[in-house]
Design a protein around this motif. Sequence first.
Motif, short mmCIF file in Angstrom:
data_model
loop_
_atom_site.label_atom_id
_atom_site.label_comp_id
_atom_site.label_asym_id
_atom_site.label_seq_id
_atom_site.Cartn_x
_atom_site.Cartn_y
_atom_site.Cartn_z
N UNK A 1 64.45 -16.07 -11.64
CA UNK A 1 65.35 -15.55 -10.61
C UNK A 1 65.67 -14.06 -10.80
N UNK A 2 65.97 -13.65 -12.03
CA UNK A 2 66.30 -12.24 -12.25
C UNK A 2 65.11 -11.34 -11.92
N UNK A 3 63.95 -11.76 -12.40
CA UNK A 3 62.74 -10.98 -12.12
C UNK A 3 62.41 -11.02 -10.63
N UNK A 4 62.77 -12.12 -9.95
CA UNK A 4 62.49 -12.23 -8.52
C UNK A 4 63.23 -11.16 -7.74
N UNK A 5 64.48 -10.94 -8.06
CA UNK A 5 65.25 -9.93 -7.34
C UNK A 5 64.71 -8.54 -7.64
N UNK A 6 64.31 -8.30 -8.88
CA UNK A 6 63.73 -7.00 -9.21
C UNK A 6 62.41 -6.81 -8.48
N UNK A 7 61.60 -7.89 -8.37
CA UNK A 7 60.35 -7.81 -7.61
C UNK A 7 60.63 -7.55 -6.13
N UNK A 8 61.69 -8.15 -5.62
CA UNK A 8 62.08 -7.92 -4.23
C UNK A 8 62.36 -6.44 -3.99
N UNK A 9 63.12 -5.82 -4.90
CA UNK A 9 63.41 -4.39 -4.76
C UNK A 9 62.13 -3.56 -4.89
N UNK A 10 61.25 -3.95 -5.82
CA UNK A 10 60.00 -3.20 -5.98
C UNK A 10 59.13 -3.34 -4.74
N UNK A 11 59.14 -4.51 -4.10
CA UNK A 11 58.37 -4.71 -2.88
C UNK A 11 58.84 -3.75 -1.78
N UNK A 12 60.16 -3.55 -1.70
CA UNK A 12 60.67 -2.57 -0.74
C UNK A 12 60.23 -1.17 -1.13
N UNK A 13 60.28 -0.87 -2.42
CA UNK A 13 59.91 0.47 -2.90
C UNK A 13 58.45 0.79 -2.58
N UNK A 14 57.56 -0.16 -2.86
CA UNK A 14 56.14 0.12 -2.62
C UNK A 14 55.85 0.12 -1.12
N UNK A 15 56.57 -0.69 -0.35
CA UNK A 15 56.41 -0.66 1.10
C UNK A 15 56.81 0.70 1.65
N UNK A 16 57.93 1.23 1.14
CA UNK A 16 58.38 2.55 1.57
C UNK A 16 57.36 3.63 1.21
N UNK A 17 56.74 3.49 0.03
CA UNK A 17 55.75 4.47 -0.40
C UNK A 17 54.52 4.46 0.50
N UNK A 18 54.12 3.28 0.97
CA UNK A 18 52.97 3.17 1.85
C UNK A 18 53.26 3.71 3.25
N UNK A 19 54.52 3.78 3.61
CA UNK A 19 54.86 4.13 4.98
C UNK A 19 54.29 5.50 5.38
N UNK A 20 54.41 6.49 4.52
CA UNK A 20 53.94 7.84 4.85
C UNK A 20 52.44 7.90 5.10
N UNK A 21 51.61 7.43 4.16
CA UNK A 21 50.16 7.45 4.41
C UNK A 21 49.74 6.63 5.63
N UNK A 22 50.40 5.48 5.84
CA UNK A 22 50.08 4.67 7.01
C UNK A 22 50.47 5.39 8.30
N UNK A 23 51.57 6.09 8.26
CA UNK A 23 51.98 6.92 9.40
C UNK A 23 50.86 7.91 9.74
N UNK A 24 50.37 8.61 8.73
CA UNK A 24 49.30 9.60 8.96
C UNK A 24 48.05 8.94 9.53
N UNK A 25 47.70 7.77 8.99
CA UNK A 25 46.49 7.08 9.44
C UNK A 25 46.61 6.65 10.90
N UNK A 26 47.72 6.04 11.25
CA UNK A 26 47.88 5.56 12.63
C UNK A 26 47.88 6.70 13.63
N UNK A 27 48.63 7.75 13.34
CA UNK A 27 48.70 8.88 14.27
C UNK A 27 47.35 9.58 14.37
N UNK A 28 46.66 9.74 13.24
CA UNK A 28 45.35 10.40 13.27
C UNK A 28 44.34 9.57 14.05
N UNK A 29 44.38 8.25 13.89
CA UNK A 29 43.44 7.40 14.62
C UNK A 29 43.68 7.48 16.12
N UNK A 30 44.91 7.32 16.54
CA UNK A 30 45.16 7.32 17.98
C UNK A 30 44.82 8.66 18.62
#
Length: 221
Positions: A29-58
């Motif tokens: 359970x303790x590790x689960x909550x920490x993994x939950x926060x890390x999942x948000x962190x890595x999702x946020x990190x991907x947001x910028x490159x994905x933004x560039x990819x989507x806008x460049x493609x369209x």
Amino acid sequence: MNTGEWPTWAERSLSGARLQTYATAAGGRSAAIRLYWWNIEVSAAFYGPLHCLEVALRNALHGALMHRFGRPDWWSIAPLDADGARLVSDAQTKCGRRINHRPATADDVVAELSFGFWVKLLSRRYDRTFWVPALHRAFPRGSGRRDDLHRQFTTMMLLRNRISHHEPIHHRRLEADHATLFRLLDLLNADLSAEARQLDRVPTVLKQRQDTCAGLRTPQF
């Protein structure tokens, strides 16, 4: 209602059922909550490159099709299938609702169309009508096989959708996703790709997963 398995705040706002999938992956359970926060962190990190990819493609596909059909609203005469035509119509309607002081421009509609719309233009359905005469030119460094390109962009679209809907991505092969993202961005615009790499923090966040889940560092959004 708190079942006793999770802190009250987590049970109430994050849902015990949702967190249980993280507990299974993290081993507690303790590790689960920490993994939950890390999942948000890595999702946020991907947001910028994905933004560039989507806008460049369209913008790349829009430019190629605008040149092919000789007008900025190329969708008015292009042979879109029923689903594509519906998506354009929906985008025009949304623009009309949001922009009530002037007619919607082609650029307005382009920005409103979803990532899925643009990715579908690379599918087999449009091989002869769009890809062969026009869309291959949207990739100045070469594109390889159209079906491989479509498959890779579909993978990026699904990743983007999971992030947008706050779904887990920790179980994915994120290093491979990251490599695919920048390989596609390189094909669209090598200069943009190089600029995005300077700002990209995905590799750092990926390396920090173990320490984060072990409680040795605090993740940051």
